[in-house]
Structure formats: C-alpha cells, structure tokens
Design a protein around this motif. Structure first.
Motif, PDB file in Angstrom:
ATOM      1  N   LEU A  38      96.766  65.355  99.063  1.00 16.11           N
ATOM      2  CA  LEU A  38      97.626  65.225 100.239  1.00 16.11           C
ATOM      3  C   LEU A  38      97.260  63.992 101.062  1.00 16.11           C
ATOM      4  N   ASP A  39      95.962  63.774 101.262  1.00 10.42           N
ATOM      5  CA  ASP A  39      95.536  62.594 102.020  1.00 10.42           C
ATOM      6  C   ASP A  39      96.025  61.308 101.350  1.00 10.42           C
ATOM      7  N   GLU A  40      95.874  61.232 100.044  1.00  7.14           N
ATOM      8  CA  GLU A  40      96.279  60.020  99.325  1.00  7.14           C
ATOM      9  C   GLU A  40      97.783  59.794  99.424  1.00  7.14           C
ATOM     10  N   GLU A  41      98.552  60.852  99.273  1.00  7.86           N
ATOM     11  CA  GLU A  41     100.008  60.696  99.314  1.00  7.86           C
ATOM     12  C   GLU A  41     100.497  60.404 100.734  1.00  7.86           C
ATOM     13  N   ILE A  42      99.871  61.019 101.738  1.00 11.13           N
ATOM     14  CA  ILE A  42     100.237  60.713 103.126  1.00 11.13           C
ATOM     15  C   ILE A  42      99.926  59.252 103.434  1.00 11.13           C
ATOM     16  N   GLU A  43      98.796  58.783 102.964  1.00  7.42           N
ATOM     17  CA  GLU A  43      98.410  57.392 103.209  1.00  7.42           C
ATOM     18  C   GLU A  43      99.354  56.412 102.526  1.00  7.42           C
ATOM     19  N   SER A  44      99.952  56.831 101.413  1.00  8.53           N
ATOM     20  CA  SER A  44     100.934  55.960 100.771  1.00  8.53           C
ATOM     21  C   SER A  44     102.181  55.813 101.637  1.00  8.53           C
ATOM     22  N   VAL A  45     102.452  56.830 102.452  1.00  4.70           N
ATOM     23  CA  VAL A  45     103.577  56.750 103.384  1.00  4.70           C
ATOM     24  C   VAL A  45     103.238  55.802 104.532  1.00  4.70           C
ATOM     25  N   TRP A  46     102.021  55.930 105.088  1.00  2.86           N
ATOM     26  CA  TRP A  46     101.622  55.007 106.162  1.00  2.86           C
ATOM     27  C   TRP A  46     101.662  53.562 105.670  1.00  2.86           C
ATOM     28  N   ALA A  47     101.290  53.353 104.413  1.00  2.00           N
ATOM     29  CA  ALA A  47     101.261  51.996 103.853  1.00  2.00           C
ATOM     30  C   ALA A  47     102.641  51.500 103.434  1.00  2.00           C
ATOM     31  N   ASN A  48     103.659  52.344 103.644  1.00  2.12           N
ATOM     32  CA  ASN A  48     105.040  51.994 103.297  1.00  2.12           C
ATOM     33  C   ASN A  48     105.228  51.757 101.797  1.00  2.12           C
ATOM     34  N   LYS A  49     104.420  52.466 101.003  1.00  2.00           N
ATOM     35  CA  LYS A  49     104.540  52.371  99.552  1.00  2.00           C
ATOM     36  C   LYS A  49     105.491  53.429  98.991  1.00  2.00           C
ATOM     37  N   LYS A  50     105.641  54.543  99.715  1.00  2.00           N
ATOM     38  CA  LYS A  50     106.515  55.624  99.259  1.00  2.00           C
ATOM     39  C   LYS A  50     107.244  56.219 100.454  1.00  2.00           C
ATOM     40  N   PRO A  51     108.467  56.693 100.275  1.00  2.00           N
ATOM     41  CA  PRO A  51     109.113  57.484 101.328  1.00  2.00           C
ATOM     42  C   PRO A  51     108.492  58.874 101.362  1.00  2.00           C
ATOM     43  N   ALA A  52     108.740  59.595 102.431  1.00  2.00           N
ATOM     44  CA  ALA A  52     108.103  60.900 102.625  1.00  2.00           C
ATOM     45  C   ALA A  52     108.393  61.867 101.485  1.00  2.00           C
ATOM     46  N   LYS A  53     109.636  61.942 101.045  1.00  2.00           N
ATOM     47  CA  LYS A  53     109.983  62.907  99.992  1.00  2.00           C
ATOM     48  C   LYS A  53     109.259  62.600  98.687  1.00  2.00           C
ATOM     49  N   GLN A  54     109.244  61.332  98.301  1.00  2.00           N
ATOM     50  CA  GLN A  54     108.565  60.990  97.055  1.00  2.00           C
ATOM     51  C   GLN A  54     107.079  61.299  97.137  1.00  2.00           C
ATOM     52  N   ALA A  55     106.469  60.998  98.278  1.00  2.00           N
ATOM     53  CA  ALA A  55     105.037  61.251  98.433  1.00  2.00           C
ATOM     54  C   ALA A  55     104.722  62.732  98.298  1.00  2.00           C
ATOM     55  N   LEU A  56     105.504  63.585  98.942  1.00  2.00           N
ATOM     56  CA  LEU A  56     105.241  65.021  98.870  1.00  2.00           C
ATOM     57  C   LEU A  56     105.613  65.595  97.506  1.00  2.00           C
ATOM     58  N   ASP A  57     106.675  65.085  96.896  1.00  2.00           N
ATOM     59  CA  ASP A  57     106.999  65.498  95.524  1.00  2.00           C
ATOM     60  C   ASP A  57     105.856  65.135  94.581  1.00  2.00           C
ATOM     61  N   ASP A  58     105.324  63.931  94.746  1.00  2.00           N
ATOM     62  CA  ASP A  58     104.214  63.495  93.890  1.00  2.00           C
ATOM     63  C   ASP A  58     102.970  64.352  94.140  1.00  2.00           C
ATOM     64  N   ALA A  59     102.744  64.725  95.391  1.00  2.00           N
ATOM     65  CA  ALA A  59     101.588  65.578  95.698  1.00  2.00           C
ATOM     66  C   ALA A  59     101.708  66.924  94.990  1.00  2.00           C
ATOM     67  N   VAL A  60     102.897  67.510  95.039  1.00  2.00           N
ATOM     68  CA  VAL A  60     103.122  68.799  94.380  1.00  2.00           C
ATOM     69  C   VAL A  60     102.956  68.660  92.869  1.00  2.00           C
ATOM     70  N   ASN A  61     103.521  67.626  92.292  1.00  2.00           N
ATOM     71  CA  ASN A  61     103.422  67.437  90.841  1.00  2.00           C
ATOM     72  C   ASN A  61     101.981  67.189  90.408  1.00  2.00           C
ATOM     73  N   ARG A  62     101.259  66.408  91.161  1.00  2.00           N
ATOM     74  CA  ARG A  62      99.854  66.128  90.824  1.00  2.00           C
ATOM     75  C   ARG A  62      99.018  67.413  90.906  1.00  2.00           C
ATOM     76  N   ALA A  63      99.257  68.200  91.935  1.00  2.00           N
ATOM     77  CA  ALA A  63      98.499  69.438  92.088  1.00  2.00           C
ATOM     78  C   ALA A  63      98.805  70.409  90.952  1.00  2.00           C
ATOM     79  N   ARG A  64     100.071  70.513  90.600  1.00  2.00           N
ATOM     80  CA  ARG A  64     100.452  71.459  89.545  1.00  2.00           C
ATOM     81  C   ARG A  64     100.050  70.965  88.159  1.00  2.00           C
TER      82      ARG A  64
END
Length: 434
Positions: free
Chosen positions: A395-421
């Motif tokens: 979660l920290d890594e994906e949230i930080e990708s949003v702060w860095a403007n590398k991903k939009p919020a939805k993609q970051a959270l989708d990626d977090a869920v996929n990585r965890a699963r």
C-alpha cells in the motif's frame, strides 16, 4: 575446717560461674525477608511515551518493594528474554511468529489473579487474541485516527477553530483558505496506509479486506477508496497536502507549526501538547458525506504488553501483580492522561467520560465516539490482515506512486490488490488470527 577468704572467694566465683543455667528460651525467629523479584521490561514506544511509561513503572516499584521492574528501550531479542515486552508492530509480529511468549491469560490463571478487561471488540484489531478469544497480551497502547489542528493557524485563515468541518469535501474548502493565508502545509498525515486507506475504508463502511476462498485478501480498490485517494492526490498537486514519510514523520512539522492540520492516532494528543507552542485542537476523523452508511466506525490498533517465555513461577506471579496494577482505576487514568491511549476496562472508560478530565482526555473521548459510532458492520470490522508488513509495504509503495504522479489512484489501488492477491502480502508466512 577453716577456709581462707581467698579460697572462699575463688569458690564463690567458681560457683557463680558454674551455677546451673536455666533453660534458655529459643530466640524468636525473624520473619524471612521476601525474595526480591526483578523483572526486565523492554519497550519500543519511543522517547516521549517511554518517559510516561517510566512514571508508571516507578509508581509500581514504590508500592511493591519486593518487586523491581527495570525499564529499558531497544531490541528485546538481544540477550536474555525480558519478562515484559512492549514492542512496535514489527517486533510484535516477530515475537508472535517465534512463540517466545507466555499467554497473558495463562499467566494470570497460574497466579490466581482475575483479568479485568473489556471483552474483545470487533473494532479493535485482534492481534493478541487466541482462537478461543483469550487475551495473549494486554493491548495497552490502543488508538484510532482523529484530526488535530492548529487553532491559531485556522483562525488566521478566517476559520472558526471551535466549529471545524466534519467531511473531506468541507475540509477541502477550509484548507484552500489556510493555503491562501500563507501556510505552505495546510494538511499532512502520519501512517498514510493505515489512516488514509484502512481507516477511511472502515469509517465510510467500505470493505478493506474480503474473503478469497478461505483466506482474507486485500479489497482496497472500491469506489470510496479510489475517490479518497484521488482527492488526496489533487490536494498533493495543489500543495494542500504534504507527505513526510510512511511512519510518524509528520508529527514534528505539525508540532512546530509548519503544518496546520494533521490526521494521526488519538494517542498523539498529549505528545503534541508537550511539543507544540500553540493550542492543539482535536476533531473527529473526516468522512465522505456521500458514502452509504458513513460515518460508520473507525478501527483501533496499537502495541500490546507481552510476557516473555521461560520465567519462574515467582516471576510470573510478580508479572500478574504488575498487570493488575496497570488495570487499576488510578493507573488507567494516569496512562490515558500522560500517554493518550484508550482505556482497557470499565474503570478506565468511566475516567474517559469524566467532566473533570474532559480537557485532558478530549482525544480519547472523540476516539471512543468514533469506535462506537454505530454497531460494527462486516465492512468496518477490524482485521489483522492490514497489519502484515507485506500489505503495508504494498500500500505504501502504490500510494507513493500516486504522489509521484506515476499512476492515477484507481490504477495504484488495483495494482495493490493484484500484488497482494498474487502473494506479495506474505500470506503464507504470517499468522492469521480469528
């Protein structure tokens, strides 16, 4: 027969010396002095909370001259196993997985002592509970997120410090005024993953975890989570929000007056009062006004007091006495006022609601209102899943990708869920509590 005075004197002296002794009464036995029991107590609460813990330990030692609790901070894994351990989250996970502890309920039962605490609550992350609902450790450092604010900074921006917003959308307008007043850091937060994702989920009645077969799985990409992270991203770009790190780094800039508003655990209130030169206000954690069922309830988490394995019966009896001391009304009040943590039993809760202590315990009062705002729903129940180091890291890594403007919020959270699963959450190594 004449006996000379000298001989008579010698005879009398001899008779006096050799006179039969009366049977001496046996000397009364002095009561055996109780053996001093020493308990090593290692904590990882940090400097400020450590000072408050030292006050509690000192009072216990003064009241129990035959028990000496020695307090230190640092790594509990070094040297001999301490009798009492109050670790941080990483240390607690390590302690549990290595089984280097004796369950609290077992210690208290062995010492013939009752354990007077609240029953396990669904809005509290149930880390120290076994499969039968028995406490394996004492959750002495529980808290839940609230909102702190600099009353002077809000007043300078033309806002009423005694009537602050309750929703995120209303706070957006307020923070715009704070920024316009010249404040370069209107809002900040500690522990972004726990506060901005996990607790935002529960408070807005949005599932944070879901069942994936027979195991829990991350579900932090629902509508409310995406909306919230997108809002935080817009604040970050507009300079309404500053992020200082994954942990508690934001406490210092807020306390120094650099930031006007802070979301942080409720236990930070007395610490901030000691650090800040301004009047610290406390308000409920904001919610989204259009979220169904919001506000629901927040969740509480924090470190627990664990008991080291391999101690003697005398040591465990002393430990039980120390635990009972911690649960007395006097200590519950002291620990709440000085350290800011939530009460553990009815006596402590009564103190929280006391009008005499309302100014000192305002953060706990708001915290308890949040935790009990509504009956816990399936979506707002606490879970140990979010505590896993792998989950927080993702979660920290994906949230930080949003702060860095590398991903939009939805993609970051989708990626977090996929990585965890996909297994990055460390599911097979972590211990799951019911």
């Amino acid at each position: 027969m004449k006996i000379s005075c000298a001989v008579l004197a010698a005879a009398l002296a001899a008779c006096a010396t050799a006179a039969p002794k009366q049977a001496a009464k046996p000397a009364a036995k002095k009561p055996a002095q109780p053996t001093m029991v020493e308990l090593e107590f290692v904590h990882q609460l940090g400097a400020d909370k450590g000072e408050q813990l030292a006050k509690l330990v000192q009072r216990f030692n003064e009241a129990n001259p035959n028990i000496k609790v020695t307090l230190s901070d640092g790594d509990w894994t070094e040297g001999k196993q301490p009798a009492l351990i109050l670790p941080n989250q990483e240390g607690e996970d390590r302690l549990v997985t290595t089984k280097r502890y004796k369950p609290l309920w077992d210690v208290m039962r062995g010492a013939g002592q009752p354990l007077k605490t609240f029953p396990v609550l669904k809005m509290v992350t149930p880390m120290p509970v076994d499969s039968k609902g028995r406490l394996e450790a004492l959750p002495v450092a529980l808290s839940t997120p609230v909102l702190f604010y600099n009353k002077e900074a809000l007043a300078k921006a033309g806002l009423d410090p005694n009537n602050v917003p309750t929703t995120w959308m209303d706070w957006q307008a307020a923070l715009g005024k704070v920024y316009a007043s010249g404040n370069a850091c209107p809002f900040t937060t500690v522990q972004p993953a726990w506060i901005l994702i996990e607790n935002t989920s529960a408070w807005n009645n949005q599932p944070f975890v879901a069942m994936n077969g027979k195991q829990e799985a991350l579900a932090a990409n629902g509508l409310i989570q995406v909306k919230h992270l997108a809002m935080m991203s817009s604040w970050y770009k507009a300079r309404y929000l500053q992020i200082f790190g994954r942990g508690d780094e934001a406490l210092e800039p807020f306390a120094k007056g650099a930031c006007a508003v802070l979301t942080a655990p409720s236990d930070d209130y007395p610490t901030l009062q000691r650090m800040a030169s301004f009047d610290v206000g406390v308000a409920p954690f904001p919610f989204h006004g259009d979220a169904y069922g919001a506000p629901q309830n927040t969740v509480a988490d924090g470190s627990s007091l664990w008991i080291g394995a391999g101690k003697t019966a005398a040591e465990y009896k002393a430990v039980a006495k120390f635990v009972n001391f911690w649960l007395t009304p006097e200590t519950q009040v002291e620990w709440q006022v000085n350290a800011g943590y939530l009460p553990l039993n009815t006596a402590g809760a009564l103190a929280t609601g006391s009008k005499l202590l309302s100014d000192k315990l305002v953060a706990q009062q708001i915290a308890l209102q949040e935790l009990t705002n509504k009956p816990v729903s399936i979506a707002s129940s606490a879970s140990t899943y979010g505590r896993r180091a792998g989950v927080r890291r993702i979660l920290d890594e994906e949230i930080e990708s949003v702060w860095a403007n590398k991903k939009p919020a939805k993609q970051a959270l989708d990626d977090a869920v996929n990585r965890a699963r996909a297994g990055e959450d460390g599911c097979c190594r972590a211990m799951v509590r019911p």
